[in-house]
Design an enzyme around this catalytic site. Sequence first.
Site, PDB file in Angstrom:
ATOM      1  N   HIS A  17     -12.030  -8.908   6.343  1.00  0.00           N
ATOM      2  CA  HIS A  17     -12.075  -7.742   6.966  1.00  0.00           C
ATOM      3  C   HIS A  17     -11.363  -7.821   8.257  1.00  0.00           C
ATOM      4  CE1 HIS A  17     -16.109  -7.219   4.294  1.00  0.00           C
ATOM      5  NE2 HIS A  17     -15.089  -6.609   4.033  1.00  0.00           N
ATOM      6  N   ARG A  34     -22.963  -9.695  -3.305  1.00  0.00           N
ATOM      7  CA  ARG A  34     -22.657 -11.394  -2.853  1.00  0.00           C
ATOM      8  C   ARG A  34     -23.857 -11.769  -2.151  1.00  0.00           C
ATOM      9  NH1 ARG A  34     -16.985 -10.328  -0.192  1.00  0.00           N
ATOM     10  NH2 ARG A  34     -17.302  -8.406  -1.223  1.00  0.00           N
ATOM     11  N   ARG A  69      -1.545  -4.464   2.302  1.00  0.00           N
ATOM     12  CA  ARG A  69      -2.655  -5.334   2.569  1.00  0.00           C
ATOM     13  C   ARG A  69      -2.502  -6.244   1.770  1.00  0.00           C
ATOM     14  NH1 ARG A  69      -8.445  -5.203   0.225  1.00  0.00           N
ATOM     15  NH2 ARG A  69      -9.349  -6.615   1.682  1.00  0.00           N
ATOM     16  N   ASN A 117      -2.774  -0.742  -1.001  1.00  0.00           N
ATOM     17  CA  ASN A 117      -4.025  -1.863  -1.104  1.00  0.00           C
ATOM     18  C   ASN A 117      -4.203  -2.001  -2.528  1.00  0.00           C
ATOM     19  OD1 ASN A 117      -6.237  -3.573  -1.289  1.00  0.00           O
ATOM     20  ND2 ASN A 117      -7.439  -2.059  -0.199  1.00  0.00           N
ATOM     21  N   GLU A 130      -8.758   1.269   7.499  1.00  0.00           N
ATOM     22  CA  GLU A 130      -7.799   0.213   7.498  1.00  0.00           C
ATOM     23  C   GLU A 130      -6.526   0.597   7.128  1.00  0.00           C
ATOM     24  OE1 GLU A 130     -11.210  -1.228   5.123  1.00  0.00           O
ATOM     25  OE2 GLU A 130     -10.333  -3.250   5.477  1.00  0.00           O
TER      26      GLU A 130
END
Length: 393
Positions: free
Chosen positions: A177, A236, A88, A7, A379
């Site tokens: 996601h 955010r 990823r 990642n 993940e």
Amino acid sequence: MKIMSINAGSSSLKFSLFDMATEKVLISGLFERIGIEGSSYTLKYNGDKIKVEAELPDHSVAVKILLEKLIELQVISTLEEIEGVGHRIVHGGDKYTKSVMVTDEVIDDIIRFSDFAPLHNPAHAVCIKAFKEVLPKTPMVVVFDTAFHQTIEKSRYLYPVPYHWYEDYHVRKYGAHGTSHRYIAIKLAEELQNENLNIISCHLGNGGSITAIEKGKCVDTSMGFTPHAGIMMGTRSGDIDVSIVPYVMEKEGKSANEIMNDLNKKSGFLGVSELSSDSRDIEDGIKQGNEKCILAEEMFVNSVVKYIAQYYVLLGHVDAICFTAGIGENSIDTRLKIVEKLAPLGIKIDVEKNNVRGKFAKINSDDSTVDVYVLPTNEELMIAKDTMDIINK
Ligand code: AMP
């Protein structure tokens, strides 16, 4: 079979090396501040954690150090033992609906989609090339975070804006996601031995999104054109009225980019609490009676509940609500507050069963209309599994 899961960010590189027979991580680590002063790497191996200061001018150097370390620490004896590398990728545009083998065309596409993920996609491409240099014969796979959301219907992924924005500029919902939500769908189906589940997957971490899953397929998700939309997050804002942007631009004499920076990095938990983006600090603040922390938590809970309720109606029948990621897996209080607000739908939590962190658990009361679970996401494993599956094909 050993598979590396990668990642990469613009200045970081996270990795896990899996033994696929046991699905165990043999070694994992993080290279940080790549191309920036003060770079270092951390390795987790055999229960130990080591941090090393090192010059990391670019991703290639990080990849070379990483592979040298694997041999030095005798995790592998030759590089050939790594039978695949899975990367990823944040954005696959509307072209990629599933993971694929890396080709020159795929790399070009990743670069082409950089407009949608300017911080991530260029870094992914650089990282793939760095691995190709050192492991030219090792098969590589890319796993797109947007792919899982490609099953959303057009009436749900389009925005009600001039149609040519979609045709000319590809303005639409892409979601994010996806790798985590897909893992949740697959893992819960496995745990409950039922592939036909309707799930509302709540990935609540520093970034967060809610996804409605019908029989393993995504039908809607809270994130949008970018990972800015949807629920309130660590820094955010999530969904806001777009008119706020030009209004505050004028009030503060800021550019659109500066306002976007405020909405991305100075909003959410951090913006409202004026204290921290980390939910643990917010929880501490609440215990001390900090009004802004109480407010921030309430706003977060409300934003999550709004999406769960919306997706409950969309799915018609819901088998499971699943909490995952940092907050979803660990924050007992936040889960409690969310589920309490779902009472009008007959969804009820069992306070005792909810007293759990970071492991698979069913946390609803026996008379709840919908089962509620905590299920840790993985993940990295999802990326490694996709890589193995594609290579074996
Ligand atoms: P993630 O992006 O999945 O790493 O999640 C990060 C978020 O999870 C942060 O807001 C953390 O405060 C939160 N988190 C992580 N561990 C815990 C914990 N033990 N209790 C409450 N929140 C946690």
